[in-house]
Scaffold this motif. Structure first.
Motif, PDB file in Angstrom:
ATOM      1  N   ARG A 272       0.788  -1.005   0.028  1.00 14.91           N
ATOM      2  CA  ARG A 272      -0.074  -0.029   0.041  1.00 14.91           C
ATOM      3  C   ARG A 272       0.985   1.018   0.009  1.00 14.91           C
ATOM      4  NH1 ARG A 272      -4.215  -0.228   4.781  1.00 14.91           N
ATOM      5  NH2 ARG A 272      -4.139   1.820   4.306  1.00 14.91           N
ATOM      6  N   LYS A 273       0.659   2.189  -0.977  1.00 19.64           N
ATOM      7  CA  LYS A 273       1.441   3.469  -0.575  1.00 19.64           C
ATOM      8  C   LYS A 273       0.707   4.219   0.428  1.00 19.64           C
ATOM      9  CE  LYS A 273       4.116   3.096  -4.367  1.00 19.64           C
ATOM     10  NZ  LYS A 273       5.494   3.260  -4.091  1.00 19.64           N
ATOM     11  N   ALA A 274       1.425   4.881   0.748  1.00 21.78           N
ATOM     12  CA  ALA A 274       1.260   5.961   2.093  1.00 21.78           C
ATOM     13  C   ALA A 274       1.545   7.206   1.886  1.00 21.78           C
ATOM     14  CB  ALA A 274       2.105   5.252   3.243  1.00 21.78           C
ATOM     15  N   PHE A 275       0.845   7.944   2.739  1.00 27.13           N
ATOM     16  CA  PHE A 275       0.757   9.541   2.838  1.00 27.13           C
ATOM     17  C   PHE A 275       1.632   9.843   4.253  1.00 27.13           C
ATOM     18  CE2 PHE A 275      -2.084   9.497  -0.478  1.00 27.13           C
ATOM     19  CZ  PHE A 275      -2.071  10.976  -1.241  1.00 27.13           C
TER      20      PHE A 275
ATOM     21  N   THR B 142      -5.411  12.858   8.996  1.00 26.73           N
ATOM     22  CA  THR B 142      -5.144  11.467   8.894  1.00 26.73           C
ATOM     23  C   THR B 142      -6.113  10.649   8.849  1.00 26.73           C
ATOM     24  OG1 THR B 142      -3.178  11.644  10.334  1.00 26.73           O
ATOM     25  CG2 THR B 142      -4.182   9.353  10.233  1.00 26.73           C
ATOM     26  N   GLN B 143      -7.250  10.800   9.381  1.00 24.78           N
ATOM     27  CA  GLN B 143      -8.597   9.933   9.271  1.00 24.78           C
ATOM     28  C   GLN B 143      -9.303  10.128   7.613  1.00 24.78           C
ATOM     29  OE1 GLN B 143      -9.776   7.900  11.644  1.00 24.78           O
ATOM     30  NE2 GLN B 143     -10.824   7.224   9.748  1.00 24.78           N
ATOM     31  N   ILE B 144      -9.205  11.356   7.178  1.00 20.18           N
ATOM     32  CA  ILE B 144      -9.334  11.593   5.806  1.00 20.18           C
ATOM     33  C   ILE B 144      -8.766  10.736   4.757  1.00 20.18           C
ATOM     34  CG2 ILE B 144      -9.812  13.185   3.980  1.00 20.18           C
ATOM     35  CD1 ILE B 144     -10.441  15.182   6.263  1.00 20.18           C
ATOM     36  N   VAL B 145      -7.508  10.698   4.984  1.00 18.85           N
ATOM     37  CA  VAL B 145      -6.676   9.842   4.167  1.00 18.85           C
ATOM     38  C   VAL B 145      -6.743   8.367   4.397  1.00 18.85           C
ATOM     39  CG1 VAL B 145      -4.006   9.278   3.449  1.00 18.85           C
ATOM     40  CG2 VAL B 145      -4.929  11.774   3.973  1.00 18.85           C
ATOM     41  N   ARG B 146      -6.888   7.803   5.514  1.00 22.74           N
ATOM     42  CA  ARG B 146      -7.049   6.424   5.778  1.00 22.74           C
ATOM     43  C   ARG B 146      -8.348   6.051   5.182  1.00 22.74           C
ATOM     44  NH1 ARG B 146      -4.457   6.381  11.963  1.00 22.74           N
ATOM     45  NH2 ARG B 146      -2.708   5.640  11.116  1.00 22.74           N
ATOM     46  N   ASP B 147      -9.591   7.164   5.328  1.00 23.22           N
ATOM     47  CA  ASP B 147     -10.811   6.647   4.746  1.00 23.22           C
ATOM     48  C   ASP B 147     -10.695   6.530   2.981  1.00 23.22           C
ATOM     49  OD1 ASP B 147     -11.847   6.624   7.236  1.00 23.22           O
ATOM     50  OD2 ASP B 147     -12.911   8.795   7.059  1.00 23.22           O
ATOM     51  N   CYS B 148      -9.742   7.078   2.577  1.00 24.22           N
ATOM     52  CA  CYS B 148      -9.502   6.797   1.024  1.00 24.22           C
ATOM     53  C   CYS B 148      -8.843   5.708   0.890  1.00 24.22           C
ATOM     54  CB  CYS B 148      -8.648   8.216   0.555  1.00 24.22           C
ATOM     55  SG  CYS B 148      -9.488   9.734   0.488  1.00 24.22           S
ATOM     56  N   GLY B 149      -8.517   4.812   1.828  1.00 17.85           N
ATOM     57  CA  GLY B 149      -7.596   3.534   1.739  1.00 17.85           C
ATOM     58  C   GLY B 149      -6.159   3.681   1.657  1.00 17.85           C
ATOM     59  N   TYR B 150      -5.397   4.726   2.183  1.00 21.80           N
ATOM     60  CA  TYR B 150      -4.273   4.849   2.138  1.00 21.80           C
ATOM     61  C   TYR B 150      -3.333   4.706   3.470  1.00 21.80           C
ATOM     62  CZ  TYR B 150      -4.496   6.657  -2.403  1.00 21.80           C
ATOM     63  OH  TYR B 150      -5.021   6.957  -3.862  1.00 21.80           O
ATOM     64  N   ALA B 151      -2.500   4.112   3.612  1.00 17.78           N
ATOM     65  CA  ALA B 151      -1.601   4.078   4.841  1.00 17.78           C
ATOM     66  C   ALA B 151      -1.323   5.417   5.209  1.00 17.78           C
ATOM     67  CB  ALA B 151      -0.351   3.045   4.734  1.00 17.78           C
ATOM     68  N   VAL B 152      -0.878   5.734   6.547  1.00 18.98           N
ATOM     69  CA  VAL B 152      -0.579   7.195   6.892  1.00 18.98           C
ATOM     70  C   VAL B 152       0.593   7.001   7.802  1.00 18.98           C
ATOM     71  CG1 VAL B 152      -1.535   9.199   8.199  1.00 18.98           C
ATOM     72  CG2 VAL B 152      -2.800   8.117   6.418  1.00 18.98           C
ATOM     73  N   ARG B 153       1.514   7.624   8.010  1.00 20.98           N
ATOM     74  CA  ARG B 153       2.469   7.950   8.943  1.00 20.98           C
ATOM     75  C   ARG B 153       2.331   9.534   9.280  1.00 20.98           C
ATOM     76  NH1 ARG B 153       7.476   5.020   9.255  1.00 20.98           N
ATOM     77  NH2 ARG B 153       7.631   6.479  10.966  1.00 20.98           N
TER      78      ARG B 153
ATOM     79  N   GLN C  25       8.146   3.955   0.351  1.00 20.70           N
ATOM     80  CA  GLN C  25       6.663   3.884   0.751  1.00 20.70           C
ATOM     81  C   GLN C  25       5.588   4.865   0.563  1.00 20.70           C
ATOM     82  OE1 GLN C  25       5.672   3.222   5.055  1.00 20.70           O
ATOM     83  NE2 GLN C  25       7.546   4.162   5.455  1.00 20.70           N
ATOM     84  N   PHE C  26       6.066   5.987   0.390  1.00 26.25           N
ATOM     85  CA  PHE C  26       5.293   7.394   0.437  1.00 26.25           C
ATOM     86  C   PHE C  26       4.913   7.675  -1.143  1.00 26.25           C
ATOM     87  CE2 PHE C  26       7.441   7.547   4.310  1.00 26.25           C
ATOM     88  CZ  PHE C  26       6.097   7.420   5.219  1.00 26.25           C
ATOM     89  N   MET C  27       3.703   7.835  -1.421  1.00 19.20           N
ATOM     90  CA  MET C  27       3.124   8.552  -2.588  1.00 19.20           C
ATOM     91  C   MET C  27       2.800   9.983  -2.499  1.00 19.20           C
ATOM     92  SD  MET C  27      -0.633   7.238  -3.346  1.00 19.20           S
ATOM     93  CE  MET C  27      -0.785   8.547  -4.746  1.00 19.20           C
ATOM     94  N   GLY C  28       2.579  10.167  -1.136  1.00 24.99           N
ATOM     95  CA  GLY C  28       2.156  11.620  -0.859  1.00 24.99           C
ATOM     96  C   GLY C  28       2.501  12.264   0.498  1.00 24.99           C
ATOM     97  N   LEU C  29       2.703  13.580   0.269  1.00 23.96           N
ATOM     98  CA  LEU C  29       3.039  14.254   1.565  1.00 23.96           C
ATOM     99  C   LEU C  29       1.906  15.405   1.751  1.00 23.96           C
ATOM    100  CD1 LEU C  29       5.174  15.490   3.795  1.00 23.96           C
ATOM    101  CD2 LEU C  29       5.854  16.990   2.103  1.00 23.96           C
ATOM    102  N   ILE C  30       1.366  15.431   2.978  1.00 24.58           N
ATOM    103  CA  ILE C  30       0.492  16.622   3.077  1.00 24.58           C
ATOM    104  C   ILE C  30       0.991  17.309   4.618  1.00 24.58           C
ATOM    105  CG2 ILE C  30      -1.857  17.191   4.027  1.00 24.58           C
ATOM    106  CD1 ILE C  30      -2.876  14.617   2.999  1.00 24.58           C
TER     107      ILE C  30
END
Length: 127
Positions: free
Chosen positions: A9-12, A26-37, A55-60
């Motif tokens: 899984r790609k993560a943000f 974090t909750q919004i990103v997880r609800d989209c199906g992505y792992a989060v750090r 492991q990261f596809m995105g940074l917020i």
């Protein structure tokens, strides 16, 4: 017996010094199906990225951060070192000046409506 095939899984990476704001993003990103750090400052964020940037596809990231590095500095650094990472910058305090952010960065004003963040995440996942 069947074995489950695990696809990575790609993560943000969510970077915000305000715990409630970070938790909401974090909750919004997880609800989209992505792992989060999560990271609470730019130094922590860079440490996480240096350890395993693949492991990261995105940074917020928020703009205003404690210490000497802002979210804008972080965004520019990430774009130079890890160009595969899509970047979303958020802030309630100010809008970035023209030319402050690197190319391919989306800016969102806080509070970020969940639907707007979902749209930005979906857009970044298509690059």
């Amino acid at each position: 017996m069947t074995t489950a095939k695990h696809t990575p899984r790609k993560a943000f990476l969510i970077v915000d010094d305000e715990p409630l704001a970070r938790m909401e993003l974090t909750q919004i990103v997880r609800d989209c199906g992505y792992a989060v750090r999560e990271a609470s400052n730019t130094v922590e964020a860079l440490s996480i990225l240096e350890a395993d940037s693949d492991q990261f596809m995105g940074l917020i990231t928020d703009i205003n951060m404690p210490g000497t590095r802002s979210g804008i500095v972080l965004a520019n650094h990430v774009r130079c070192i890890w160009p595969h990472i899509e970047i979303i910058v958020v802030s309630a305090a100010r809008t970035p000046l023209n030319g402050e952010l690197p190319e391919r960065v989306e800016f969102l004003n806080k509070p970020v409506p969940p639907s707007r963040l979902v749209s930005a995440i979906q857009s970044s996942s298509q690059h």
